[in-house]
Design an enzyme around this catalytic site. Structure first.
Site, PDB file in Angstrom:
ATOM      1  N   GLU A  70       0.748  -1.213   0.044  1.00  0.00           N
ATOM      2  CA  GLU A  70      -0.102  -0.154  -0.042  1.00  0.00           C
ATOM      3  C   GLU A  70       0.819   1.268  -0.007  1.00  0.00           C
ATOM      4  O   GLU A  70       1.669   1.337   1.009  1.00  0.00           O
ATOM      5  CB  GLU A  70      -0.918  -0.004   1.170  1.00  0.00           C
ATOM      6  CG  GLU A  70      -1.646  -1.302   1.385  1.00  0.00           C
ATOM      7  CD  GLU A  70      -2.592  -1.586   0.164  1.00  0.00           C
ATOM      8  OE1 GLU A  70      -2.925  -0.612  -0.777  1.00  0.00           O
ATOM      9  OE2 GLU A  70      -2.736  -2.846   0.047  1.00  0.00           O
TER      10      GLU A  70
ATOM     11  N   CYS B 285      -1.192   8.603   4.150  1.00  0.00           N
ATOM     12  CA  CYS B 285      -1.340   8.600   2.675  1.00  0.00           C
ATOM     13  C   CYS B 285      -2.739   9.098   2.185  1.00  0.00           C
ATOM     14  O   CYS B 285      -2.741   9.184   1.172  1.00  0.00           O
ATOM     15  CB  CYS B 285      -1.087   7.138   2.650  1.00  0.00           C
ATOM     16  SG  CYS B 285      -2.307   6.085   3.310  1.00  0.00           S
TER      17      CYS B 285
HETATM   18  N1  LIG Z   1      -1.362   3.213   1.147  1.00  0.00           N
HETATM   19  C1  LIG Z   1      -1.440   3.363   2.385  1.00  0.00           C
HETATM   20  O1  LIG Z   1      -1.999   2.556   3.002  1.00  0.00           O
HETATM   21  C2  LIG Z   1      -0.046   3.975   3.051  1.00  0.00           C
HETATM   22  C3  LIG Z   1      -0.254   4.094   4.485  1.00  0.00           C
HETATM   23  C4  LIG Z   1       0.968   4.784   5.195  1.00  0.00           C
HETATM   24  C5  LIG Z   1       2.006   5.353   4.310  1.00  0.00           C
HETATM   25  N2  LIG Z   1       1.685   5.136   2.807  1.00  0.00           N
HETATM   26  C6  LIG Z   1       2.787   5.889   2.253  1.00  0.00           C
HETATM   27  O2  LIG Z   1       4.092   5.674   2.781  1.00  0.00           O
HETATM   28  C7  LIG Z   1       4.930   6.817   2.501  1.00  0.00           C
HETATM   29  C8  LIG Z   1       5.634   7.624   3.611  1.00  0.00           C
HETATM   30  O3  LIG Z   1       6.146   6.526   4.523  1.00  0.00           O
HETATM   31  P1  LIG Z   1       7.631   6.350   4.571  1.00  0.00           P
HETATM   32  O4  LIG Z   1       8.350   8.022   4.350  1.00  0.00           O
HETATM   33  O5  LIG Z   1       8.067   5.562   5.847  1.00  0.00           O
HETATM   34  O6  LIG Z   1       7.878   5.696   3.078  1.00  0.00           O
HETATM   35  P2  LIG Z   1       9.331   4.776   2.675  1.00  0.00           P
HETATM   36  O7  LIG Z   1       9.163   4.174   1.277  1.00  0.00           O
HETATM   37  O8  LIG Z   1      10.470   5.849   2.601  1.00  0.00           O
HETATM   38  O9  LIG Z   1       9.768   3.997   3.831  1.00  0.00           O
HETATM   39  C9  LIG Z   1       8.808   2.849   3.885  1.00  0.00           C
HETATM   40  C10 LIG Z   1       9.827   1.798   4.552  1.00  0.00           C
HETATM   41  O10 LIG Z   1      10.669   1.244   3.607  1.00  0.00           O
HETATM   42  C11 LIG Z   1      11.833   1.134   4.083  1.00  0.00           C
HETATM   43  N3  LIG Z   1      12.983   1.135   3.001  1.00  0.00           N
HETATM   44  C12 LIG Z   1      13.120   2.128   2.237  1.00  0.00           C
HETATM   45  N4  LIG Z   1      13.927   1.828   1.235  1.00  0.00           N
HETATM   46  C13 LIG Z   1      14.255   0.632   1.367  1.00  0.00           C
HETATM   47  C14 LIG Z   1      14.824  -0.295   0.643  1.00  0.00           C
HETATM   48  N5  LIG Z   1      15.659  -0.036  -0.379  1.00  0.00           N
HETATM   49  N6  LIG Z   1      15.007  -1.611   1.075  1.00  0.00           N
HETATM   50  C15 LIG Z   1      14.125  -1.828   2.176  1.00  0.00           C
HETATM   51  N7  LIG Z   1      13.214  -1.008   2.704  1.00  0.00           N
HETATM   52  C16 LIG Z   1      13.420   0.201   2.671  1.00  0.00           C
HETATM   53  C17 LIG Z   1      11.955   2.405   5.200  1.00  0.00           C
HETATM   54  O11 LIG Z   1      12.968   2.137   6.131  1.00  0.00           O
HETATM   55  C18 LIG Z   1      10.670   2.206   5.827  1.00  0.00           C
HETATM   56  O12 LIG Z   1      10.619   1.208   6.713  1.00  0.00           O
HETATM   57  C19 LIG Z   1       4.234   7.784   1.720  1.00  0.00           C
HETATM   58  O13 LIG Z   1       4.167   7.630   0.546  1.00  0.00           O
HETATM   59  C20 LIG Z   1       2.654   7.347   2.133  1.00  0.00           C
HETATM   60  O14 LIG Z   1       1.763   7.822   1.059  1.00  0.00           O
HETATM   61  C21 LIG Z   1       0.784   4.811   2.394  1.00  0.00           C
HETATM   62  N1  LIG Z   2      -6.088   4.600   6.989  1.00  0.00           N
HETATM   63  C1  LIG Z   2      -5.557   5.891   7.328  1.00  0.00           C
HETATM   64  C2  LIG Z   2      -4.437   6.421   6.446  1.00  0.00           C
HETATM   65  C3  LIG Z   2      -3.236   5.575   6.385  1.00  0.00           C
HETATM   66  C4  LIG Z   2      -2.054   6.007   5.702  1.00  0.00           C
HETATM   67  O1  LIG Z   2      -1.392   6.921   6.174  1.00  0.00           O
HETATM   68  C5  LIG Z   2      -6.725   6.934   6.970  1.00  0.00           C
HETATM   69  O2  LIG Z   2      -7.632   6.598   6.325  1.00  0.00           O
HETATM   70  O3  LIG Z   2      -6.463   7.989   7.114  1.00  0.00           O
END
Ligand SMILES: NC(=O)c1ccc[n+]([C@@H]2O[C@H](COP(=O)([O-])OP(=O)(O)OC[C@H]3O[C@@H](n4cnc5c(N)ncnc54)[C@H](O)[C@@H]3O)[C@@H](O)[C@H]2O)c1
Ligand SMILES: N[C@@H](CCC=O)C(=O)O
Length: 557
Positions: free
Chosen positions: A293, A327
């Site tokens: 996600e 997100c």
């Molecule tokens: N769609 C959803 O449900 C949802 C929910 C929460 C956050 N997000 C998304 O997450 C992002 C923000 O979170 P973030 O800054 O922690 O994301 P990120 O992609 O920078 O990091 C996510 C995880 O991946 C790890 N990571 C990064 N590069 C890696 C690699 N090369 N190998 C292994 N692990 C690696 C990070 O250390 C962290 O644990 C935003 O884009 C947001 O939209 C999405």
């Molecule tokens: N589930 C949360 C968002 C999670 C992502 O960061 C919401 O619906 O706001």
């Protein structure tokens, strides 16, 4: 136990208000004080043993007070990751042969502990480490994680009871085996609940897990691991490695027993993981399940019939709660001129009046800091660029990182609906507004439907039912979570299963049966009670069933 139990019927956890003078507020404030000064070792946990990773040290600080170090963690090395995988694989036979009830009881107990004695700890850790307000920590670290733990047990039971039909003389069964190998859970900084859910949902289904939290969420992740241990999680079932993930990628993605990746984070990271798995595809025992996600560019579309109060509330809360670092956060809005002309000044002054500061010092603060220096630099650059862009009117917005990584609510009015601000995820408190002539609603709908690569969340704000129906239909593929007259954030487990499509992820809906299905590999078993037997001499007719009369002579009659 020879019984098919009824699992407890889940209900959403009550949200506490933390009103001044309340017992929960006193407990939270006390825990914040204790943890702020704790400066603890944020260890890995492998086979139930805590030790520091062997790589470079990383200070985990309070984003709103960057000089305050909460603890120190270390990057895991390749050897650390290998050890975590070996441990998980060694724990697999015992874990997967434990009955579902026994496994489920651990996670139900964790929910109960979090609902009671652990609540203040996980909320305080989330406020300190991720700069969440009490309210935002409560709906995440307490309520959503409790809901994930309880609802997943009920969904798992529902899945296990889904069985095929049987025909006369035959019993068909479906066995929901865990995956063969280990699941790699990689979790984001922004939700303690997501960080807790990704390893536990896979473990609930009988899988063993290597979990790598985000370094900037490591403080709360550390306590989540302790909570699971207190709930009775056996050593080796979930092994936590720390740090930036470089070694995790190198070792775990190259391992033949990689059975699945449970990821939440940015689109770029997920694409990197997917690409690496693709490159290695011939080397695995099976086809790793890839559940991710990822990012969003979530919209609020207002129709000329919209209630301005509903619209401004959806925008203020949707765009700026938790500093826009959900997100699901509203980061682009489409507003008809007739509404914007009356709303703009009030909206901007409301945005300017939102309080920003140390969320742990004053619990009434509306916003904390963005997560780290990297995020701050990205937002600063976006705001600076907007200021220099003649096509962008910066209605409000500023930043200051002298004490913490503070970015104030930022509102940009932009005439060009294809501008970068409507396309790129900044993941901060930056809202882009496109103002359109009322008669252009349909054209705006068509343009905004596909301008960004994402399809996570979005809202239509309107009173006109034809407009709602039309937007709902034409935006069918533009959001995995679609809201009518509400903000696009705040999905609740069991009520709005969460996830988006297109570049926003695989949409396996966290906290639902759809997600749990990804962590099982079903075996179909057919048993024929009286099998047909071909008896010589063979006359060319193959018996279709074993219901011929028994040979009485053979039976001794
Ligand atoms: N769609 C959803 O449900 C949802 C929910 C929460 C956050 N997000 C998304 O997450 C992002 C923000 O979170 P973030 O800054 O922690 O994301 P990120 O992609 O920078 O990091 C996510 C995880 O991946 C790890 N990571 C990064 N590069 C890696 C690699 N090369 N190998 C292994 N692990 C690696 C990070 O250390 C962290 O644990 C935003 O884009 C947001 O939209 C999405
Ligand atoms: N589930 C949360 C968002 C999670 C992502 O960061 C919401 O619906 O706001």
């Amino acid at each position: 136990m020879d019984a098919i139990s009824n699992v407890p019927t889940p209900a959403n956890e009550r949200v506490y208000s933390y009103a001044p003078g309340s017992a929960e507020r006193a407990a939270l404030e006390g825990r914040i004080k204790e943890l702020a000064g704790a400066s603890i070792d944020l260890t890995m946990t492998i086979d139930g043993r805590q030790r520091m990773g062997g790589g470079a040290p990383i200070d985990v600080v309070q984003p709103h007070n960057k000089a305050a170090v909460l603890g120190r963690t270390h990057d895991a090395t390749a050897q650390d990751v290998q050890e975590a995988i070996d441990t998980a694989l060694a724990a697999a036979p015992a874990w997967r042969s434990l009955s579902f009830d026994e496994r489920a009881a651990i996670f139900l107990k964790a929910a109960e502990l979090l609902s009671g004695p652990w609540r203040a700890t996980l909320n305080a850790a989330t406020m300190l480490g991720q700069s969440k307000t009490a309210q935002q920590a409560e709906i995440d670290a307490a309520c959503e994680l409790i809901d994930f733990l309880r609802f997943n047990v009920a969904y798992a039971r529902q899945l296990y009871t889904d069985q095929p039909m049987s025909s006369p003389g035959v019993w068909n069964r479906m066995e929901y085996r865990p995956l063969e190998g280990f699941v790699l859970a990689i979790t984001p900084f922004n939700f303690t609940a997501i960080a807790g859910n990704l390893p536990t949902s896979a473990a609930l289904m009988g899988n063993v897990v290597v979990w790598k939290p985000s370094p900037t969420q490591q403080f709360a992740a550390h306590f989540t691991m302790r909570l699971l241990e207190e709930a009775g999680l056996p050593p080796g079932v979930i092994n936590m490695v720390t740090g930036n993930g470089q070694a995790v990628s190198e070792v775990a993605l190259a391992h033949p027993d990689l059975a699945g990746i449970h990821f939440t984070g940015s689109t770029a990271t997920f694409q990197h993981l997917w690409r690496t798995v693709g490159t290695n595809i011939g080397s695995y025992r099976g086809y790793p399940r890839l559940v991710g996600e990822t990012g969003g560019k979530d919209f609020v579309l207002a129709h000329p019939s919209a209630d301005p109060g509903v619209l401004s509330t959806a925008l203020l809360r949707g765009a700026f709660e938790y500093q826009g670092q959900k997100c699901s956060a509203a980061s682009r809005a489409y507003v008809p001129r007739s509404i914007w002309s009356g709303l703009r000044d009030d909206f901007v002054s409301m945005a300017e009046s939102l309080t920003v500061g140390d969320v742990t010092a004053d619990l009434s603060t509306f916003m904390g800091a963005v997560i780290d220096g990297r995020a701050f630099a990205k937002h600063k650059e976006a705001i600076d660029r907007a200021r220099q862009d003649s096509g962008v009117d910066v209605l409000t917005g500023s930043y200051d990182d002298s004490a913490g990584y503070f970015v104030r609510p930022t509102v940009l009015e932009v005439a060009d609906p294809a501008h970068e601000v409507f396309v790129k995820e900044y993941f901060g408190p930056i809202l882009a507004v496109h103002v359109y002539d009322d008669g252009d609603f349909d054209a705006v709908l068509d343009q905004m439907e596909g301008v960004a690569p994402y399809a996570l969340t979005g809202s239509i704000i309107a009173q006109d039912r034809y407009a709602i129906a039309s937007a709902s239909d034409r935006l069918r593929f533009a959001a995995g979570n679609f809201y009518v007259n509400d903000k696009p954030t705040g999905a609740v487990v069991g009520q709005q299963p969460f996830g988006g499509a297109r570049a926003s992820g695989t949409n396996d809906k966290a906290g639902s049966i759809f997600n749990l299905i990804r962590w099982v590999n079903a075996r179909t078993i057919k048993e024929t009670f009286v099998p047909p037997i071909i008896t010589p001499p063979f006359r060319g007719d193959i018996p279709q069933s074993g219901f011929e009369q028994p040979d009485l002579k053979k039976l001794g009659y």
